[in-house]
Design a protein around this motif. Structure first.
Motif, PDB file in Angstrom:
ATOM      1  N   SER A  21      11.642 -90.010 -83.264  1.00  0.00           N
ATOM      2  CA  SER A  21      11.810 -91.218 -82.448  1.00  0.00           C
ATOM      3  C   SER A  21      13.231 -91.755 -82.443  1.00  0.00           C
ATOM      4  CB  SER A  21      10.854 -92.320 -82.951  1.00  0.00           C
ATOM      5  OG  SER A  21       9.517 -91.939 -82.810  1.00  0.00           O
ATOM      6  N   ARG A  24      14.569 -93.158 -79.220  1.00  0.00           N
ATOM      7  CA  ARG A  24      14.000 -94.450 -78.824  1.00  0.00           C
ATOM      8  C   ARG A  24      14.628 -95.587 -79.629  1.00  0.00           C
ATOM      9  NH1 ARG A  24       7.645 -94.727 -78.280  1.00  0.00           N
ATOM     10  NH2 ARG A  24       8.276 -96.668 -77.246  1.00  0.00           N
ATOM     11  N   GLY A  75      -2.236-103.898 -81.864  1.00  0.00           N
ATOM     12  CA  GLY A  75      -2.080-102.455 -81.764  1.00  0.00           C
ATOM     13  C   GLY A  75      -3.199-101.758 -81.041  1.00  0.00           C
ATOM     14  N   LYS A  93       1.829-104.507 -78.731  1.00  0.00           N
ATOM     15  CA  LYS A  93       3.163-104.320 -79.321  1.00  0.00           C
ATOM     16  C   LYS A  93       3.962-103.222 -78.628  1.00  0.00           C
ATOM     17  CE  LYS A  93       1.520-101.329 -83.094  1.00  0.00           C
ATOM     18  NZ  LYS A  93       1.386-101.197 -84.565  1.00  0.00           N
ATOM     19  N   ASP A  94       3.295-102.198 -78.101  1.00  0.00           N
ATOM     20  CA  ASP A  94       4.017-101.089 -77.473  1.00  0.00           C
ATOM     21  C   ASP A  94       4.178-101.257 -75.964  1.00  0.00           C
ATOM     22  OD1 ASP A  94       4.487 -99.690 -79.840  1.00  0.00           O
ATOM     23  OD2 ASP A  94       2.493 -98.802 -79.802  1.00  0.00           O
ATOM     24  N   SER A  95       3.789-102.413 -75.449  1.00  0.00           N
ATOM     25  CA  SER A  95       3.955-102.683 -74.025  1.00  0.00           C
ATOM     26  C   SER A  95       5.347-103.238 -73.752  1.00  0.00           C
ATOM     27  CB  SER A  95       2.913-103.710 -73.568  1.00  0.00           C
ATOM     28  OG  SER A  95       3.166-104.973 -74.183  1.00  0.00           O
ATOM     29  N   GLY A 115       6.786-100.915 -87.612  1.00  0.00           N
ATOM     30  CA  GLY A 115       5.806-100.534 -86.602  1.00  0.00           C
ATOM     31  C   GLY A 115       4.666-101.522 -86.456  1.00  0.00           C
ATOM     32  N   ASN A 118       7.011-104.282 -82.345  1.00  0.00           N
ATOM     33  CA  ASN A 118       7.699-103.240 -81.585  1.00  0.00           C
ATOM     34  C   ASN A 118       8.942-102.832 -82.358  1.00  0.00           C
ATOM     35  OD1 ASN A 118       9.530-101.945 -79.573  1.00  0.00           O
ATOM     36  ND2 ASN A 118       7.763-102.309 -78.244  1.00  0.00           N
ATOM     37  N   TYR A 120      11.289-100.896 -81.950  1.00  0.00           N
ATOM     38  CA  TYR A 120      12.529-100.548 -81.248  1.00  0.00           C
ATOM     39  C   TYR A 120      13.298-101.772 -80.760  1.00  0.00           C
ATOM     40  CZ  TYR A 120       9.842 -96.258 -81.264  1.00  0.00           C
ATOM     41  OH  TYR A 120       9.079 -95.187 -81.662  1.00  0.00           O
TER      42      TYR A 120
END
Length: 417
Positions: A21, A24, A75, A93-95, A115, A118, A120
């Motif tokens: 990753s 990212r 999640g 969170k990953d949206s 994690g 998010n 990133y």
């Protein structure tokens, strides 16, 4: 049921995913390089879902700073449903919304790792790493197992890269609250943090262990247990809670003969053995009877509210021993793999010091210890003394206000800086 082999999380799989990753992470760092963070927006997340220290902190922050926007990053769909039922502001969170919330938040609170939110979009945030227990076993950069890359361990550049990735990541932590001075040097070392960022404010997750009267705590815990465990009403509750072994099977699973002895003991003493494997644990806990009940987190999500309702804890290297010790009830340590575990994962504290020099190798030893506690009042008194000594080692704050202390400290770092 344990996770399938393909689904089992291990440090090697997790670390390999981190390396994969890296692009990212670089993209996220670029996108957040000049982001403006709002000190009145705090986001929360936890690998345990909507529970544990992160939820306790959110509630304390709501009372302390009512004008601050508090958002939970979920999640999965189950967490989203729970967030709605609790009336929380939330996003996946990953949206893209989860990224933007994390990228804009002045405060980010997690219990396991980045994690939980998010991962990133963390550059520039005030990060509170609440962790999920006081460590007996070595963590992060202190443990060879935690830095494992599986087959890639053969390549020194890969090992150096993952070690540096851990260090660079954890150095971003602004606050790591701990329960006592005992754990300060361990957390500083594991997360590569200066002492001023590791504060003895208490763990928000343990506030429930100290609030109200002792009788009230016991009654509330028993009510939760009896609601979630059929056939427990009026019976003694024993809890077996093993720790995670990085994808390896739990060596403490009883044999068929030992299961029969467990059933016989529970019949004779009107007891129920509750088994709470680690969420990532591996092992066959398929034995069922009216005397043995599995209580995974899917049944009872949080451990802390249950502990005052347990009559005896059986565990190995789990931080639950420190938490349970505040009840003053007996703890039986089951460590069939002590030498292997200490050499591969590592322990911060001398095991003999933690256990009072007494631990069992198998379930026959555990049952012998239980029978001795039943028959010998002096043995129970000694066990209570060992629990009290462990509680004194592990907890400075016993007022049930640790979440408030942590929220106040974060507000001082951001809102009143």
């Amino acid at each position: 049921m344990p996770p399938s082999p393909a689904a089992r999380f291990t440090f090697a799989r997790g670390n390999a995913a981190k390396l994969a990753s890296l692009p990212r992470y670089l993209t996220g760092n670029l996108r957040t390089r000049f982001a403006t963070r709002d000190p009145r927006l705090w986001v929360f997340g936890s690998a345990f879902g909507l529970s544990d220290g992160a939820l306790a902190l959110l509630r304390a922050a709501r009372r302390l700073e009512p004008s601050v926007r508090l958002a939970w990053l979920v999640g999965n769909a189950d967490e989203a449903r729970r967030a709605r039922s609790l009336g929380l502001d939330w996003a996946a969170k990953d949206s893209s919304e989860g990224f933007e919330l994390t990228a804009s938040a002045g405060v980010v609170a997690v219990t396991h790792g980045f994690g939980d939110v998010n991962r990133y979009a963390l550059r520039g945030a005030t990060i509170a790493q609440l962790w999920h227990g006081s460590p007996m076993k070595k963590l992060h950069a202190d443990s060879p197992a935690a830095l494992s890359l599986g087959p890639l361990n053969r390549f020194p550049p890969a090992r150096r890269l993952i070690r540096e990735a851990y260090r660079r990541g954890t150095r971003r932590i602004s606050l790591l609250p701990v329960a006592s001075e005992t754990f300060v040097p361990f957390m500083c070392s594991a997360f590569d943090l200066p002492r001023e960022r590791v504060r003895v404010l208490g763990e928000p997750r343990t506030d429930v262990l100290f609030r109200g009267s002792v009788a009230g705590r016991r009654a509330a815990a028993r009510e939760l247990l009896e609601r979630g465990v059929p056939g427990l009403v009026g019976r003694r509750a024993l809890l077996y809670a093993p720790t995670w072994r990085d994808g390896e099977p739990d060596p403490g699973v009883p044999t068929d003969r030992q299961w029969r002895r467990i059933d016989a003991y529970c019949t004779a003493t009107d007891s129920v053995l509750l088994i709470r494997p680690h969420p990532l644990g591996v092992g066959s806990y398929g034995h069922t009877s009216r005397h043995v009940r599995l209580i995974p987190p899917t049944v009872l999500p949080e451990s802390m509210p249950l502990l005052w309702g347990i009559d005896t804890l059986i565990t190995d290297y789990s931080s639950m021993a420190f938490d349970y010790s505040v009840t003053g009830n007996p703890i039986i340590f089951l460590a069939p793999d002590l030498e292997h575990y200490a050499s591969t994962r590592g322990l911060y504290l001398d095991y003999a010091t933690v256990t009072g020099g007494r631990w069992r190798q198998d379930w026959d030893g555990v049952l012998d210890a239980l029978e001795n506690l039943d028959a010998d009042a002096a043995a129970r008194e000694r066990a209570a003394g060992r629990s009290a000594a462990l509680a004194a080692l592990a907890h400075r704050h016993t007022d049930g206000r640790s979440a408030k202390r942590v929220a106040k400290h974060l507000a001082e770092l951001t809102l009143r800086a």
